[in-house]
Design an enzyme around this catalytic site. Structure first.
Site, PDB file in Angstrom:
ATOM      1  N   ASP A   1       0.866  -1.185   0.000  1.00  0.00           N
ATOM      2  CA  ASP A   1       0.000   0.000   0.000  1.00  0.00           C
ATOM      3  C   ASP A   1       0.899   1.230   0.000  1.00  0.00           C
ATOM      4  OD1 ASP A   1      -1.724   2.203   0.968  1.00  0.00           O
ATOM      5  OD2 ASP A   1      -3.194   0.615   1.292  1.00  0.00           O
ATOM      6  N   ILE A   2       0.585   2.172  -0.861  1.00  0.00           N
ATOM      7  CA  ILE A   2       1.436   3.347  -1.019  1.00  0.00           C
ATOM      8  C   ILE A   2       1.339   4.295   0.185  1.00  0.00           C
ATOM      9  CG2 ILE A   2      -0.161   4.916  -2.240  1.00  0.00           C
ATOM     10  CD1 ILE A   2       3.414   4.130  -3.340  1.00  0.00           C
TER      11      ILE A   2
ATOM     12  N   HIS B   1      -6.675  -5.721   2.778  1.00  0.00           N
ATOM     13  CA  HIS B   1      -5.504  -5.120   3.425  1.00  0.00           C
ATOM     14  C   HIS B   1      -4.883  -6.144   4.368  1.00  0.00           C
ATOM     15  CE1 HIS B   1      -6.420  -0.729   2.591  1.00  0.00           C
ATOM     16  NE2 HIS B   1      -7.639  -1.221   2.430  1.00  0.00           N
TER      17      HIS B   1
ATOM     18  N   HIS C   1     -10.177  -5.560  -2.761  1.00  0.00           N
ATOM     19  CA  HIS C   1      -8.840  -5.781  -2.193  1.00  0.00           C
ATOM     20  C   HIS C   1      -8.928  -6.069  -0.710  1.00  0.00           C
ATOM     21  CE1 HIS C   1      -9.719  -1.449  -2.137  1.00  0.00           C
ATOM     22  NE2 HIS C   1      -9.032  -1.381  -1.020  1.00  0.00           N
TER      23      HIS C   1
HETATM   24  P1  5GP Z   1      -9.825   1.467   0.431  1.00  0.00           P
HETATM   25  O1  5GP Z   1     -10.443   1.412  -0.961  1.00  0.00           O
HETATM   26  O2  5GP Z   1      -9.631   0.090   1.005  1.00  0.00           O
HETATM   27  O3  5GP Z   1     -10.590   2.388   1.330  1.00  0.00           O
HETATM   28  O4  5GP Z   1      -8.388   2.115   0.305  1.00  0.00           O
HETATM   29  C1  5GP Z   1      -7.579   1.905  -0.830  1.00  0.00           C
HETATM   30  C2  5GP Z   1      -6.144   1.708  -0.399  1.00  0.00           C
HETATM   31  O5  5GP Z   1      -5.371   1.668  -1.582  1.00  0.00           O
HETATM   32  C3  5GP Z   1      -5.582   2.833   0.475  1.00  0.00           C
HETATM   33  O6  5GP Z   1      -4.979   2.269   1.629  1.00  0.00           O
HETATM   34  C4  5GP Z   1      -4.556   3.528  -0.434  1.00  0.00           C
HETATM   35  O7  5GP Z   1      -3.414   3.971   0.265  1.00  0.00           O
HETATM   36  C5  5GP Z   1      -4.210   2.442  -1.432  1.00  0.00           C
HETATM   37  N1  5GP Z   1      -3.906   2.984  -2.747  1.00  0.00           N
HETATM   38  C6  5GP Z   1      -4.649   3.861  -3.459  1.00  0.00           C
HETATM   39  N2  5GP Z   1      -4.071   4.144  -4.635  1.00  0.00           N
HETATM   40  C7  5GP Z   1      -2.922   3.417  -4.664  1.00  0.00           C
HETATM   41  C8  5GP Z   1      -1.870   3.295  -5.627  1.00  0.00           C
HETATM   42  O8  5GP Z   1      -1.877   3.902  -6.698  1.00  0.00           O
HETATM   43  N3  5GP Z   1      -0.857   2.456  -5.318  1.00  0.00           N
HETATM   44  C9  5GP Z   1      -0.810   1.762  -4.147  1.00  0.00           C
HETATM   45  N4  5GP Z   1       0.235   0.962  -3.935  1.00  0.00           N
HETATM   46  N5  5GP Z   1      -1.778   1.853  -3.213  1.00  0.00           N
HETATM   47  C10 5GP Z   1      -2.813   2.676  -3.467  1.00  0.00           C
END
Ligand code: 5GP
Length: 129
Positions: free
Chosen positions: A28-29, A94, A92
């Protein structure tokens, strides 16, 4: 195409952890902890619970392998698993190294890690497969 599909296709760079025919794992970035990893299906489905049974079961087994490797690489009590999915419309899981319940709090400030640190973490986890 979702941002995660672009990552899987190599159009956007990532710190890759593992891949098989159906799934992909990368750091995660904006990590809550060192080693915070996302596991995604290559199939573009928004909501995790919309995945067909076999894909979801296989994804969990893939996530297990990744989580076991993260646990070997990063000192922590457990690997926490969570699903939020409110930001990126591509299912996804985590995987987060944790020592307490508070370590799963997504309101916490995210870590600021350099590209070099992220590369080293990814390499260390990859070495534990
Ligand atoms: P969620 O959809 O579960 O609320 O959060 C999406 C997760 O994806 C976040 O923790 C965010 O940091 C991560 N994320 C979003 N865009 C990118 C990206 O371009 N690259 C990476 N490696 N992680 C990402």
């Amino acid at each position: 195409m979702t941002i995660f599909s672009k990552i899987i296709a190599g159009e956007i760079p990532c710190y890759k952890i593992a891949e098989n025919e159906d799934f992909f794992a990368f750091l995660d970035i904006n990590p809550l902890a060192q080693g915070h990893t996302l596991v995604v299906p290559k199939m573009e489905v928004d909501y995790l619970l919309d995945l067909d049974d076999k894909t979801l079961a296989d994804m969990m087994l893939f996530a297990k392998k990744v989580g076991v490797a993260i646990k070997k690489a990063i000192p922590c009590k457990r690997i926490g698993l969570t699903v939020i999915g409110l930001e990126v419309p591509h299912a996804h899981i985590h995987l987060i190294p944790i020592n307490s319940e508070a370590d799963m709090n997504f309101h916490k400030p995210k870590l600021q890690l350099s590209a070099d640190e992220m590369s080293k973490i990814a390499e260390l986890i990859r070495s534990k497969f």
